[in-house]
Design a protein around this motif. Structure first.
Motif, PDB file in Angstrom:
ATOM      1  N   ASN A  85       0.847  -1.187   0.000  1.00 43.83           N
ATOM      2  CA  ASN A  85       0.000   0.000   0.000  1.00 43.83           C
ATOM      3  C   ASN A  85       0.885   1.240   0.000  1.00 43.83           C
ATOM      4  O   ASN A  85       2.026   1.186   0.438  1.00 43.83           O
ATOM      5  N   THR A  86       0.301   2.322  -0.500  1.00 36.69           N
ATOM      6  CA  THR A  86       1.092   3.517  -0.741  1.00 36.69           C
ATOM      7  C   THR A  86       0.537   4.723   0.000  1.00 36.69           C
ATOM      8  O   THR A  86      -0.674   4.892   0.083  1.00 36.69           O
ATOM      9  N   PHE A 105     -12.094   2.082   2.820  1.00 37.59           N
ATOM     10  CA  PHE A 105     -12.167   1.733   1.395  1.00 37.59           C
ATOM     11  C   PHE A 105     -11.408   0.445   1.060  1.00 37.59           C
ATOM     12  O   PHE A 105     -11.944  -0.453   0.414  1.00 37.59           O
ATOM     13  N   GLY A 106     -10.168   0.355   1.535  1.00 34.14           N
ATOM     14  CA  GLY A 106      -9.348  -0.814   1.226  1.00 34.14           C
ATOM     15  C   GLY A 106      -9.931  -2.105   1.772  1.00 34.14           C
ATOM     16  O   GLY A 106      -9.908  -3.145   1.111  1.00 34.14           O
ATOM     17  N   ARG A 153      -5.099   5.043   6.127  1.00 32.98           N
ATOM     18  CA  ARG A 153      -5.721   4.329   5.023  1.00 32.98           C
ATOM     19  C   ARG A 153      -4.777   3.281   4.453  1.00 32.98           C
ATOM     20  O   ARG A 153      -5.194   2.202   4.023  1.00 32.98           O
ATOM     21  N   ALA A 154      -3.476   3.592   4.473  1.00 35.20           N
ATOM     22  CA  ALA A 154      -2.500   2.662   3.897  1.00 35.20           C
ATOM     23  C   ALA A 154      -2.132   1.533   4.856  1.00 35.20           C
ATOM     24  O   ALA A 154      -1.819   0.434   4.426  1.00 35.20           O
ATOM     25  N   LYS A 157      -4.808  -2.067   5.978  1.00 33.55           N
ATOM     26  CA  LYS A 157      -4.820  -3.398   5.357  1.00 33.55           C
ATOM     27  C   LYS A 157      -3.617  -4.244   5.770  1.00 33.55           C
ATOM     28  O   LYS A 157      -3.416  -5.320   5.232  1.00 33.55           O
TER      29      LYS A 157
ATOM     30  N   ALA B 199      -6.939   4.406  -5.203  1.00 35.08           N
ATOM     31  CA  ALA B 199      -8.035   3.427  -5.162  1.00 35.08           C
ATOM     32  C   ALA B 199      -7.536   2.062  -5.623  1.00 35.08           C
ATOM     33  O   ALA B 199      -7.812   1.039  -4.983  1.00 35.08           O
ATOM     34  N   ASP B 201      -4.484   1.042  -5.596  1.00 36.86           N
ATOM     35  CA  ASP B 201      -3.509   0.601  -4.606  1.00 36.86           C
ATOM     36  C   ASP B 201      -4.219  -0.082  -3.437  1.00 36.86           C
ATOM     37  O   ASP B 201      -3.691  -0.996  -2.821  1.00 36.86           O
ATOM     38  N   LEU B 202      -5.443   0.364  -3.148  1.00 36.60           N
ATOM     39  CA  LEU B 202      -6.196  -0.191  -2.023  1.00 36.60           C
ATOM     40  C   LEU B 202      -7.026  -1.398  -2.446  1.00 36.60           C
ATOM     41  O   LEU B 202      -7.811  -1.916  -1.656  1.00 36.60           O
ATOM     42  N   GLY B 203      -6.893  -1.825  -3.687  1.00 39.82           N
ATOM     43  CA  GLY B 203      -7.527  -3.077  -4.089  1.00 39.82           C
ATOM     44  C   GLY B 203      -8.699  -2.945  -5.033  1.00 39.82           C
ATOM     45  O   GLY B 203      -9.388  -3.925  -5.303  1.00 39.82           O
ATOM     46  N   ALA B 204      -8.974  -1.732  -5.541  1.00 42.32           N
ATOM     47  CA  ALA B 204     -10.099  -1.567  -6.453  1.00 42.32           C
ATOM     48  C   ALA B 204      -9.621  -1.746  -7.890  1.00 42.32           C
ATOM     49  O   ALA B 204      -8.630  -1.141  -8.277  1.00 42.32           O
ATOM     50  N   ARG B 212     -16.423   4.293  -8.058  1.00 43.73           N
ATOM     51  CA  ARG B 212     -16.375   4.730  -6.656  1.00 43.73           C
ATOM     52  C   ARG B 212     -15.577   6.014  -6.462  1.00 43.73           C
ATOM     53  O   ARG B 212     -15.803   6.753  -5.506  1.00 43.73           O
TER      54      ARG B 212
END
Lengths: 369, 293
Positions: A85-86, A105-106, A153-154, A157, B199, B201-204, B212
């Protein structure tokens, strides 16, 4: 499981130029980043550090070579299938979502159960000290808080590797210093591998376990902060990291890790430690850090000792920065103010004759590039 | 103090601009409440419910009072038919041109392709050239194509391909696309591509990322582009005039037809309603623009 979290294997990345040519953004770069390591890529803009990071994230694919994450070659794996993740330089927060929705979101993409999402988002926000801010929108937060949302957010996960692209670049100095320590503490607590991109050498030295110094798409040196600072392998690294004085000359002898260089301007030979690759007859740079030079009023040694005249001094509190003119060479010396005194003479004065001693064990002989 | 504030010229010109812009609309609306049969003479407001004496002779039973002409309008089948046509055309052409125009804007923003600058310039052409040229061009195209197709497939009688609602819709879609594209492009100017990368990067995947993240972010631009297309379609006369056919009369065409015969205050009532609708849409658009920035 692989010993390395991330490996770049002889990676090349070329971009087309508007003129129709090709430019190397990354040129034969190999790196092995260990599990749990805080690894920094350091360099000025255009050195290829961000491109390297983007290739690990999957936003760019290498022209040649391979990116391996946790032992798995990534090939053309898209970003959403990589265990990384970034944290983006611009934070890249979703403005139409609340802080909670941003962080969730993730997890949502992984179809995590709702109760678990609530739990994990809460913990993640706690970790970056933003508990209670979940219902706000990014626009309602300060720059520092937005940065923390991007971080939460990063990490929510729990990726194998966290990629950070100059995350502190937009913060003011004080906040940046605070966040540096916080990031380092967070990394140690989570045990996640951090790959950190920065152009700020002090930041890299403060936080990293290991640093790769990059320039023009190549890695010049890779090592611990101490190695990079104390044994730079070329003039570029010595100049980029911290401050250095340089003299240039011809290598006369190399023996047992020591070398002697003839400096024409001083008409003298300087002894020092070999740092990097040099051989007899080559032009080499002699590098010495300003805090490692000894100033004295009398000549103390026959070797590596030069007479000069103080050309300017600056009192900066903890140190006095003294510039000494040695046969036309301006040498910087930082003298620590170890004695408290109101007498101006205690801090050197312009025009004063002094002797500089460059101790051979503090003087480095390196490639002049 | 700002010296220009004091200049009487500024005040006078401001007042004049407002008079020339809005006095006609105001008069138009006032005449919708006219107690005369023609909209050329103002016979005073209709002030009461019940029997109305018009132009001194005819007496009309009007249950609507001051809103007599609006009621007449509602009873007018031709007007209702034209309204239905106008709205049908507007909705279909707005939805289609908004989708196509948005896709074009996205493509122009993020990809490099052959003839990209030509594509960009070609967007301005329908906006810049006179509408009547477009209208004649489309008319010629349609009639040629229809004649050819009718000939090739031997279509005769009532089945022959000809002008109608469908040709109006197609041409409205065509002239609305550039407007939508330009409005959406303006919105995309400040678009931070890294939110899409975040997005992913977070799996979308690409599709989820679009719906989204990208879509909600550019939605205000899409909506204001769509509203612009909607008002353009509602108002259009010239292109519609050239591409319309039997049974496809729109409101502007109908009003134009009325003007050549008798003009009753019904026309004013119709215009008043129209002005209110368009005005509301423009207000809504303004609000969206503000929210976007």
């Amino acid at each position: 499981m692989s010993e390395f979290a991330v490996e770049l294997q002889d990676v090349i990345k070329q971009f087309p130029t508007p003129e129709g040519g090709q430019v190397f953004a990354v040129n034969h770069v190999s790196m092995q980043i260990k599990n749990g390591e805080f690894f920094s890529m350091l360099g000025s803009s255009g050195c290829g550090k961000t491109t390297s990071l983007r290739m690990i994230a999957g936003f760019e694919w290498p022209t040649e070579g391979e990116v391996v994450i946790a032992g798995t070659p990534q090939g053309h794996t898209p970003p959403f299938k990589r265990p990384v993740n970034t944290v983006f330089q611009s934070y890249a927060l979703f403005q139409h979502m609340t802080v909670f929705q941003n962080v969730a979101f993730g997890l949502e993409m992984d179809h995590v159960a709702k109760s678990e999402v609530n739990d994990r988002v809460g913990k993640s926000l706690d970790m970056v000290q933003l508990s209670g801010m979940g219902k706000r929108f990014p626009k309602q937060l300060s720059g520092g808080q937005q940065q923390r949302v991007a971080l939460a957010r990063a990490i929510v996960k729990t990726p194998k590797v966290l990629l950070l692209d100059e995350p502190l670049g937009a913060l003011d100095l004080k906040l940046r210093k605070e966040m540096q320590l916080e990031l380092k503490a967070l990394q140690q607590r989570l045990g996640i591998t951090f790959v950190y991109v920065t152009h700020d050498q002090e930041e890299a030295l403060t936080m990293s376990d290991r640093i790769a110094v990059m320039s023009f798409g190549k890695v010049l040196q890779m090592g611990t902060p101490v190695e990079i600072y104390e044994r730079p392998n070329c003039k570029f690294v010595a100049d980029f990291i911290g401050t250095s004085n340089f003299l240039h000359g011809t290598v006369k002898s190399v023996e047992n890790g020591k070398a002697s260089v003839y400096i024409q301007e001083l008409d003298a030979e300087v002894m020092g430690l070999v740092s990097g690759d040099i051989s007899v007859g080559e032009t080499a740079a002699v590098s010495i850090r300003p805090e490692k030079i000894r100033l004295s009023e009398q000549s103390a040694f026959n070797q590596n000792c030069f007479e000069g005249v103080v050309s300017s001094t600056t009192y900066i509190g903890s140190d006095t920065h003294v510039y000494v003119n040695v046969k036309g060479n301006r040498i910087k010396v930082w003298e620590q103010n170890k004695i408290s005194s109101l007498d101006p003479k205690a801090y050197y004065s312009v025009g004063q004759k002094v002797w500089l001693t460059l101790f051979p064990e503090n003087t480095l002989i390196m490639a002049d590039k | 103090m700002n010296p220009y504030r004091r200049s009487p010229f500024i005040r006078i010109s401001t007042v004049l601009v407002y008079i020339f812009l809005y006095a006609p609309i105001l008069v138009l609306i006032i005449f919708a409440f006219n107690s005369s049969r023609t909209n050329v003479l103002f016979g005073g407001f209709i002030t009461h419910f019940g029997p109305l004496s018009m132009n001194g002779s005819t007496v009309i039973q009007s249950p609507c009072g001051p809103f007599h002409w609006f009621c007449e309008l509602a009873k007018n089948r031709e007007v209702m038919g034209a309204t239905k046509n106008t709205l049908t055309i507007a909705f279909i052409s707005t939805i289609s041109s908004t989708i196509i125009g948005t896709m074009a804007a996205l493509a122009l923003q993020r990809y490099n392709f052959k003839l990209k600058s030509l594509t960009q310039v070609s967007l301005y052409i329908p906006i810049v050239i006179p509408e009547i040229v477009m209208g004649i061009g489309i008319l010629v195209l349609f009639s040629q194509v229809f004649t050819f197709l009718n000939g090739v497939f031997g279509i005769t009688g009532d089945d022959r391909l000809g002008m109608g609602l469908q040709t109006v819709i197609v041409s409205h879609i065509a002239f609305s696309i550039p407007f939508v594209t330009l409005v959406v492009q303006a919105r995309l100017q400040g678009f931070d591509k890294s939110i899409e990368e975040a997005a992913m990067d977070l799996g979308a995947n690409e599709l989820v990322t679009f719906w989204r993240v990208t879509f909600p972010t550019i939605l205000p631009g899409i909506l204001s582009g769509g509203l612009l297309a909607f008002t353009l379609s509602l108002d259009d006369f010239v292109i519609t005039f050239f591409t319309t056919g039997p049974g496809a009369t729109t409101l502007p065409i109908y009003v134009y037809g009325l003007l050549r015969r008798i003009i009753t205050p019904q026309v004013n009532a119709l215009s008043a309603v129209w002005v209110m609708i368009v005005f509301s849409i423009m207000l809504l658009m303004q609000k969206l623009e503000n929210r976007a920035s």
